[in-house]
Design a protein around this motif. Structure first.
Motif: not given
Length: 353
Positions: A54-75
């Motif tokens: 996965v690639k994270w994109y920050n196209e803003t003028g501010y810092r973005v912080i992300f952690g380790e948490y994620y989930t995968i969901e089924y539709k």
């Protein structure tokens, strides 16, 4: 864990290597904070390593912080359901994404059940760190959620079967199965009848000439099974025609009107310098009524709903339309009218009596 193949919703390119890498575009962006989003770049689906690159994109003028948490969901219908198969403890680590930057991260699929065919999404969260506001005592940051969707398909999923039926099955040279797989090439053999022309239709659409072949006792045509049920139909017409253009008129008319039961050329006026073919088609569905049309100063009187039509580059036109578009000249009209009067002499003799 059951081995699966993940097919991306959007365009992908297959790369070489032991891991199946697929690169996609970023047309589908899902985020609740404009300028911060993630995309699925590639997939590792080997025995030793299963993960989504996965690639994270920050196209803003501010810092973005992300952690380790994620989930995968089924539709599941209109709902998204959790697919985690075990309790997972995520490390409390914050990754800082600088303004106008990107960062790649791998998310493992090992602890999620992706065995069902269908649509999934990887969803995670982040924080946008805004400049301090002297009017606020609390931390001036905004939480955000980002995700992307992808499809999961087992090899059997691509084999979708649809029914196949044929009108007038007594013509079959070899029997057909009642259903075929989507994408499968279907070959149909029809008992040969001599001195006739023929047109084959699949769901009302005629097949091109490159779909036909011929054996000693049969005609054969083939097509690729579409992702829908199929009805096969075919038409035949008299092979003993006085001019090849008779067959062209009939075939083109039937192609445009496959519901017509019987089609013949009632009157034929010839092929003219522009390539226009002129005739009167009898589809045997006309109403007896006297009427006329005037074209280029010439009057054409008819006895029913059928009229002179013009075939030009695969399209039918009325006599008036063909004349106005320049497919027929004044001289052509004069020739057509002269033949028309000869064929309908009794009608025009009423002027003299």
């Amino acid at each position: 864990m059951k081995k699966i193949t993940i097919i991306l919703i959007v365009f992908f390119v297959l790369l070489t290597g032991c891991a199946r890498k697929r690169i996609i575009d970023t047309d589908k962006i899902h985020t609740d904070y404009v300028g911060v989003y993630i995309t699925l770049e590639s997939i590792d689906d080997t025995e030793d390593e299963k993960g989504l690159q996965v690639k994270w994109y920050n196209e803003t003028g501010y810092r973005v912080i992300f952690g380790e948490y994620y989930t995968i969901e089924y539709k599941d219908g209109d709902e998204w359901t959790e697919t985690r198969t075990a309790d997972v403890e995520f490390r409390e680590i914050g990754h800082i994404l600088k303004p106008y930057s990107t960062e790649e991260k791998t998310y493992t699929t090992e602890f999620f059940d992706l065995s069902k065919n269908g649509t999934y999404r990887l969803r995670t969260s982040c924080v946008v760190s805004l400049p301090e506001d002297p009017n606020k005592s609390s931390d001036n940051s905004v939480s955000c959620t980002v995700w992307f969707e992808f499809d999961v398909r087992s090899p059997a999923w691509d084999k979708v079967r649809h029914t196949l039926t044929m009108n007038d099955p007594e013509w079959l040279y070899e029997s057909l199965d009642g259903a075929y797989d989507f994408g499968e090439t279907v070959e149909v053999k029809i008992s040969k009848a001599y001195d006739v022309g023929y047109i084959f239709f699949v769901n009302g659409k005629p097949l091109g000439n490159d779909s036909y072949s011929e054996g000693d006792d049969y005609w054969q045509f083939s097509f690729v099974m579409p992702d829908e049920p199929v009805v096969i139909d075919f038409k035949t017409y008299d092979g003993f025609l006085p001019d090849m253009n008779y067959g062209i008129l009939i075939e083109t008319y039937w192609t445009a009107n496959p519901e017509a039961e019987l089609v013949s050329v009632r009157e034929y006026y010839g092929e003219f310098a522009s390539g226009a073919i002129v005739g009167m088609i009898d589809a045997f569905d006309h109403i007896a009524v006297l009427w006329s049309e005037e074209v280029g100063g010439w009057e054409f009187r008819y006895i029913d709903g059928n009229r002179i039509i013009v075939l030009y580059e695969g399209e039918f036109y009325t006599l008036s339309e063909a004349y106005e578009k320049g497919y027929l000249t004044d001289s052509d009209l004069s020739t057509i009218h002269e033949k028309f009067r000869e064929m309908h002499e009794e009608m025009y003799m009423q002027e003299i009596l």
